[in-house]
Design a protein around this motif. Structure first.
Motif, mmCIF file in Angstrom:
data_model
loop_
_atom_site.group_PDB
_atom_site.id
_atom_site.type_symbol
_atom_site.label_atom_id
_atom_site.label_comp_id
_atom_site.label_asym_id
_atom_site.label_seq_id
_atom_site.Cartn_x
_atom_site.Cartn_y
_atom_site.Cartn_z
ATOM 1 N N PRO A 151 0.792 -1.235 0.000
ATOM 2 C CA PRO A 151 0.000 0.000 0.000
ATOM 3 C C PRO A 151 0.824 1.284 0.000
ATOM 4 C CG PRO A 151 -0.007 -0.999 2.176
ATOM 5 C CD PRO A 151 0.654 -1.982 1.257
ATOM 6 N N PHE A 152 2.123 1.188 0.321
ATOM 7 C CA PHE A 152 2.932 2.404 0.405
ATOM 8 C C PHE A 152 3.696 2.652 -0.891
ATOM 9 C CE2 PHE A 152 2.251 1.415 4.864
ATOM 10 C CZ PHE A 152 2.000 2.665 5.397
ATOM 11 N N ASN A 153 3.677 3.893 -1.315
ATOM 12 C CA ASN A 153 4.407 4.345 -2.492
ATOM 13 C C ASN A 153 5.497 5.323 -2.071
ATOM 14 O OD1 ASN A 153 2.762 2.939 -4.459
ATOM 15 N ND2 ASN A 153 1.148 4.425 -3.988
ATOM 16 N N ASN A 164 6.467 8.340 -1.864
ATOM 17 C CA ASN A 164 6.219 9.784 -1.806
ATOM 18 C C ASN A 164 5.685 10.117 -0.417
ATOM 19 O OD1 ASN A 164 3.101 9.862 -1.928
ATOM 20 N ND2 ASN A 164 3.622 8.671 -3.767
ATOM 21 N N ASP A 214 3.119 11.858 0.606
ATOM 22 C CA ASP A 214 1.670 11.727 0.811
ATOM 23 C C ASP A 214 1.296 10.297 1.158
ATOM 24 O OD1 ASP A 214 1.214 14.394 0.356
ATOM 25 O OD2 ASP A 214 0.698 14.142 -1.759
ATOM 26 N N SER A 215 1.936 9.339 0.502
ATOM 27 C CA SER A 215 1.648 7.933 0.790
ATOM 28 C C SER A 215 2.214 7.517 2.145
ATOM 29 C CB SER A 215 2.236 7.046 -0.318
ATOM 30 O OG SER A 215 1.974 5.679 -0.061
ATOM 31 N N LYS A 217 0.463 7.895 5.681
ATOM 32 C CA LYS A 217 -0.539 6.952 6.189
ATOM 33 C C LYS A 217 0.042 6.028 7.267
ATOM 34 C CE LYS A 217 -2.582 6.912 1.549
ATOM 35 N NZ LYS A 217 -2.799 6.088 0.324
ATOM 36 N N ALA A 250 9.244 3.107 1.600
ATOM 37 C CA ALA A 250 8.076 2.395 1.084
ATOM 38 C C ALA A 250 8.339 0.893 1.075
ATOM 39 C CB ALA A 250 7.739 2.896 -0.317
ATOM 40 N N ASN A 302 6.170 -1.864 3.207
ATOM 41 C CA ASN A 302 5.483 -2.911 2.455
ATOM 42 C C ASN A 302 6.023 -4.293 2.813
ATOM 43 O OD1 ASN A 302 3.842 -1.085 1.097
ATOM 44 N ND2 ASN A 302 5.230 -0.891 -0.641
ATOM 45 N N CYS A 350 5.165 10.354 8.907
ATOM 46 C CA CYS A 350 5.643 9.327 7.985
ATOM 47 C C CYS A 350 6.613 8.347 8.633
ATOM 48 C CB CYS A 350 6.326 9.976 6.787
ATOM 49 S SG CYS A 350 5.288 11.102 5.838
#
Length: 557
Positions: A44-46, A48, A50-51, A54, A313, A317, A342
Motif C-alpha cells: 500500500p505504500f508508495n 512519496n 503523501d503515501s 498513512k 516504502a 510494504n 511518515c
C-alpha cells in the motif's frame, strides 16, 4: 553468447545504471533478465510523502520505551572516538596526530588499512544482548554502516564489508540472531548516505612538514592495489572521492550546514544514490529488521534523490507482507510536521520540552558514539542516575530512549560500562512498571527543572538538564487505572509533595486519590491529598537508588 544471456549473467554483479548505459537497454527491461538492483516490495505504500503519511507507529515500539544500541564499526578499531575516518585526514587534528603515531601517515596507511586491522576477536553477541535484556532493553539496535561507508554485514553491493575485510564476520547477522534468541525487537542504524562529502578530507595532503604535498589515499583506485593486501578491491567503492570538492570543503565544519544536501555541497551522482538504495534494501531483505535508524535529515539523500523514499516504502510494504500488518519503524531527524507522520522522529542527545502527539525517540550514549579509550581512562561515562533521569523524562513526553553502550575494537565492553548497564537493570527491576507500556498523562511533570529546559539545537543536543533533577522534580506516566509520579532523589525530610494532584486542581478536578504505593516498598506509605497537593511520607529506607516511583490510584481511568 546471446545478448540477453550476456546481460543476465552480468546483472548479478554489475549495477543497473552501468548495464543500461552500456547495452542501451531500458531499466525496466533489464529487471526481466537479471537482478541489477533490488526491487521495491509491493504494497500500500508508495515512494512519496503523501503515501508515507498513512504510517501508524506499531504498538510494540510505543510500549518498548527503552532500547540499547551497539554503535560499533571499524572506527572503533583505534578506540579514539567519533568521526575518526574523517578527521584522521585533517592535518593537526587530534585523530590525525594519533593516526601518525599508531598507524603511520595517511598517504601510506589510510582508513582502508585501519579496517584491515580490525578483527573483533572477542565479540560475543549472545552475551552482550542477554546483558542488555537483563537491563530492561525491549529492543536492540546494531550499526549496519557509518559515514565511513563500510558495511558490517554480508553486503551484496558493497565489497568493503565485514565478511570480506577486517573481522571476516557477518556482524549484523550475529546481532540479529542474538536479539531473536532473547526475544528482543531488532533494529539497524544506517549512516552511509553522507560518505560522499564526509570523506572529502581524504583528498587532501599535508600543507607542511616532510610529507607536504603528498596526497592522502582518498583518490586511490583499484589499479593502485596491485601487490597490496587490498588487491582486487576498489578504494573508490569505500571513499567515493572521484568527484569535485564541496564548496567550503577546506573548512571541516562546513559539512554540518550541508547535511541537508544544500549550501554548496557536491551532489552525488545517480550511481552513488542507487548503490545506497540497493545496499539498504539488501540489508532489509537479508536481516528483516523491525527498525531502521537513519542518521539523516528526513530520509537519506532527500531531496536530491528519491532513494530514501523508495527504501521507506519498501520497508513498510515488506513488513506488511511478512507480518500481515505494519510492524516496522523508521527513525529520521529534523522532520517537519508532515514528515513526523511518515516515520518516528529521532532527537539526537536531547529531548522535546513537551508531550509530543506522536511517539518519538531520543538517541544518546554513555560516552562517545564510537569507543574512546580516553573517556574510560578519565572515568567520564554517564552515571546510572543520568541515564535513569533521562529515561523517565523522555517517557513522560511520549518518547523512547535508545542508549548506546560503546563497544571496544575487540567486541567487548569495559568494566565501567558493564557496571552502568547492570545498575540500570537493578533500577528497572524495581521501577519498570512505571516505564514499559505506559502513556503520557495530562502533563509530563512539575518542578523547578521545567523552567530551565533548553531548546532543541539542530537535530537535538539539548540534553544535560536531567542531571540537575531533584526530589522536587516529578515526571508522570499512566497505565490502566494507575498514575505514576517519579521523583529524582530521596528528600532529607522523607516527604514528597505532588502539587499537580492538589484537590480541585485543573489536572484532578473532582477526582480523589484512593491509594498510594511506593514501587519496591512492600509496606504502606502515609499520604494525604489537600489543597497544596498530594503529600506522601516516605519510609526510612529507600527501595532503590537514583529515582523513585509512586503508584497512585483514583486519578486516571
Amino acid at each position: 553468447m546471446n545478448r540477453r544471456k550476456l546481460i543476465k549473467g552480468m546483472a548479478a554483479t554489475l549495477p543497473a545504471w552501468w548495464l543500461s548505459k552500456t547495452f542501451g537497454e531500458p531499466l525496466p527491461d533489464l529487471y526481466k533478465y537479471g537482478e541489477p538492483g533490488e526491487k521495491m516490495a509491493k504494497g500500500p505504500f508508495n515512494p512519496n510523502w503523501d503515501s508515507l503519511e498513512k504510517y501508524t507507529v506499531p504498538d510494540w515500539f510505543r510500549d518498548a520505551k527503552f532500547g540499547m544500541w551497539a554503535h560499533w564499526g571499524a572506527q572503533c578499531q583505534p578506540e579514539h572516538g567519533d568521526w575518526y575516518a574523517r578527521f584522521m585526514y585533517v592535518e593537526g587534528n587530534e585523530h590525525y596526530k594519533y593516526h601518525l603515531e599508531k598507524y603511520g601517515h595517511p598517504s601510506k596507511v589510510g582508513f582502508k588499512d585501519v579496517i584491515h586491522q580490525w578483527k573483533a576477536e572477542n565479540w560475543n553477541p549472545d552475551q552482550l544482548v542477554e546483558l542488555y535484556k537483563k537491563a530492561g532493553a525491549q529492543y536492540f539496535v546494531a550499526m549496519a554502516n557509518h559515514h565511513d561507508n563500510f558495511d558490517n554485514y554480508n553486503s551484496r553491493y558493497q565489497p568493503w564489508n565485514s565478511v570480506k575485510v577486517g573481522p571476516k564476520k557477518d556482524l549484523i547477522g550475529g546481532w540479529a540472531k542474538a536479539a531473536q534468541k532473547q526475544g528482543l525487537r531488532f533494529g539497524v542504524s544506517v549512516h552511509a548516505a553522507h560518505a560522499w562529502p564526509w570523506y572529502e578530507t581524504a583528498q587532501r595532503s599535508d600543507k607542511s612538514g616532510p610529507m607536504a604535498g603528498i596526497p592522502y589515499d582518498g583518490k586511490l583506485t583499484k589499479a593502485d592495489g596491485k601487490g597490496t593486501w587490498w588487491e582486487g578491491l576498489d578504494p573508490q567503492q569505500l571513499y567515493a572521492q572521484n568527484h569535485a570538492l564541496s564548496a567550503g570543503s577546506e573548512n571541516v565544519n562546513t559539512i554540518h550546514k550541508q547535511w541537508h544536501w544544500g549550501e554548496g555541497v557536491c551532489v552525488p551522482d545517480k550511481a552513488y544514490c542507487e548503490s545506497f538504495y540497493n545496499r539498504t534494501v539488501d540489508l532489509i531483505n537479508k536481516y528483516h529488521p523491525d527498525l531502521v535508524y537513519f542518521d539523516d535529515t528526513a530520509l537519506p539523500l532527500w531531496p536530491i534523490s528519491d532513494a530514501g523514499l523508495r527504501i521507506a516504502a519498501h520497508m513498510y510494504n515488506e513488513s506488511i507482507n511478512r507480518h500481515g500488518k505494519l510492524e516496522a519503524v523508521i527513525n529520521g531527524k529534523i522532520l517537519d510536521e508532515k514528515q513526523r507522520k511518515c516515520m518516528v522522529w529521532d532527537i539526537e542527545k536531547g529531548s522535546s520540552n513537551n508531550i509530543e502527539p506522536l511517539p518519538w525517540q531520543t538517541c544518546t550514549c554513555i560516552g562517545g558514539w564510537h569507543y574512546d579509550r580516553r573517556i574510560y581512562d578519565r572515568k567520564e561515562y554517564k552515571s546510572v542516575r543520568d541515564v535513569v533521569n533521562q529515561l523517565v523524562d523522555v517517557v513522560s513526553k511520549n518518547g523512547n530512549l535508545l542508549l548506546n553502550i560503546p563497544v571496544r575494537a575487540d567486541g567487548t565492553i569495559d568494566e565501567q560500562e558493564l557496571a552502568v548497564v547492570q545498575d540500570i537493570g537493578k533500577w528497572m527491576a524495581v521501577n519498570s512498571e512505571a516505564i514499559f507500556a505506559t502513556r503520557p498523562w495530562k502533563i509530563f511533570g512539575e518542578g523547578p527543572s521545567i523552567a530551565n529546559a533548553k531548546p532543541l539545537h539542530g537535530q537535538g543536543f539539548n540534553e544535560g538538564a536531567a542531571r540537575l533533577f531533584t526530589a522536587e522534580d516529578l515526571r508522570f506516566t499512566q497505565k490502566g487505572n494507575a498514575l505514576y509520579a517519579t521523583f529524582f532523589g530521596w528528600p532529607e525530610n522523607k516527604q514528597v509533595v505532588v502539587r499537580s494532584l492538589a484537590a480541585g486542581s485543573p489536572q484532578v478536578g473532582n477526582k480523589k486519590v484512593t491509594e498510594v504505593n511506593l514501587l519496591g516498598y512492600t509496606g504502606k506509605v502515609q499520604w494525604e491529598q489537600g489543597a497544596e497537593g498530594l503529600l506522601v511520607k516516605l519510609p526510612d529506607n529507600k527501595p532503590c537508588d537514583n529515582a523513585f516511583a509512586l503508584k497512585i490510584s483514583g486519578i486516571t481511568g
